[in-house]
Design a protein around this motif. Structure first.
Motif, short mmCIF file in Angstrom:
data_model
loop_
_atom_site.label_atom_id
_atom_site.label_comp_id
_atom_site.label_asym_id
_atom_site.label_seq_id
_atom_site.Cartn_x
_atom_site.Cartn_y
_atom_site.Cartn_z
N PHE A 136 6.61 15.35 6.69
CA PHE A 136 7.66 14.31 6.39
C PHE A 136 6.96 12.91 5.93
O PHE A 136 7.37 11.88 6.10
N ILE A 137 5.95 13.12 5.11
CA ILE A 137 5.16 11.50 4.71
C ILE A 137 6.37 11.04 3.92
O ILE A 137 7.45 11.57 3.32
N ASN A 138 6.42 9.64 4.03
CA ASN A 138 7.09 8.83 3.36
C ASN A 138 6.56 7.97 2.39
O ASN A 138 5.67 7.04 2.95
N GLU A 139 7.07 7.68 1.34
CA GLU A 139 6.35 7.09 0.09
C GLU A 139 6.41 5.35 0.39
O GLU A 139 5.47 4.81 0.36
N LYS A 140 7.38 5.04 1.23
CA LYS A 140 7.70 3.66 1.58
C LYS A 140 6.64 3.19 2.50
O LYS A 140 6.02 2.08 2.44
N VAL A 141 6.33 4.15 3.38
CA VAL A 141 5.23 3.80 4.74
C VAL A 141 3.87 3.71 3.84
O VAL A 141 3.01 2.90 4.19
N ILE A 142 3.75 4.64 2.97
CA ILE A 142 2.26 4.84 2.13
C ILE A 142 2.33 3.50 1.40
O ILE A 142 1.09 3.08 1.56
N LEU A 143 3.16 3.26 0.71
CA LEU A 143 2.96 1.81 -0.08
C LEU A 143 2.82 0.53 0.75
O LEU A 143 2.18 -0.28 0.58
#
Length: 191
Positions: free
Chosen positions: A95-102
């Motif tokens: 469920f990785i989230n691009e916004k969280v990673i950025l």
């Protein structure tokens, strides 16, 4: 920038390789690659069995010291990359989230580790690491200190509390890793 997908674990609690569990119409690792390709220009797979990942057509890097766990895989990935930082993610986090990673990435300047913290504690398998971590990691491996956090006292660490980025993850699941068949059924049973 680089991402290292940690796919070398033994999956003892799950009983089989978690990378190839299905999430929708893709395996966990395929799902991650699709999302991570939007953010990173280099994807490395950390795994000791190259043959099962050949079809992904990505660099596969074995542990720097065999049988030493994820710290050895992260160290090997950092030694392989030509970038100053890499994002490390476990293959059992569908469920990785691009916004969280950025959001986490914005803290890398001035830090060697940028790691989120939840009510479960630190999440070192969903964090950024700089190549400055290689030597401290290697020393820990040689000394038999195998927890990822064992080298943190030797580098500059930024802990980012989940409350800071919680609004970016509507599902609240981006940092969940699935270790057991029960967890898989709970989170992915209806996909």
């Amino acid at each position: 920038m680089t991402v290292i997908i940690m796919a070398g674990g033994r999956s003892r609690r799950m009983g089989f390789n978690k990378s190839f569990l299905k999430y929708g119409d893709k395996t966990f690792i395929e799902h991650q690659i699709t999302k991570l390709n939007k953010i990173f220009h280099e994807i490395i797979i950390s795994a000791n069995d190259r043959s099962i990942y050949d079809n992904l057509h990505l660099p596969i890097v074995p542990d720097v010291i065999p049988e030493k766990g994820p710290l050895s895989g992260i160290c090997a990935g950092l030694m392989y990359t030509k970038n100053s930082h890499a994002f490390v993610v476990a293959c059992d986090m569908p469920f990785i989230n691009e916004k969280v990673i950025l959001y986490l990435r914005r803290y890398i300047v001035g830090y060697d580790v940028v790691v989120p913290q939840t009510n479960r504690g630190l999440e070192p398998m969903h964090a950024f690491y700089s190549t400055n971590c290689i030597q401290p990691m290697y020393r820990c491996l040689e000394e038999g200190k195998l927890r990822i956090v064992d080298f943190f006292s030797e580098v500059r660490v930024k802990i980012v509390d989940e409350k800071e980025f919680g609004g970016l993850d509507a599902s609240g699941q981006s940092l969940i890793n699935l270790n057991t068949p029960e967890e898989y059924k709970k989170y992915c049973g209806n996909n």
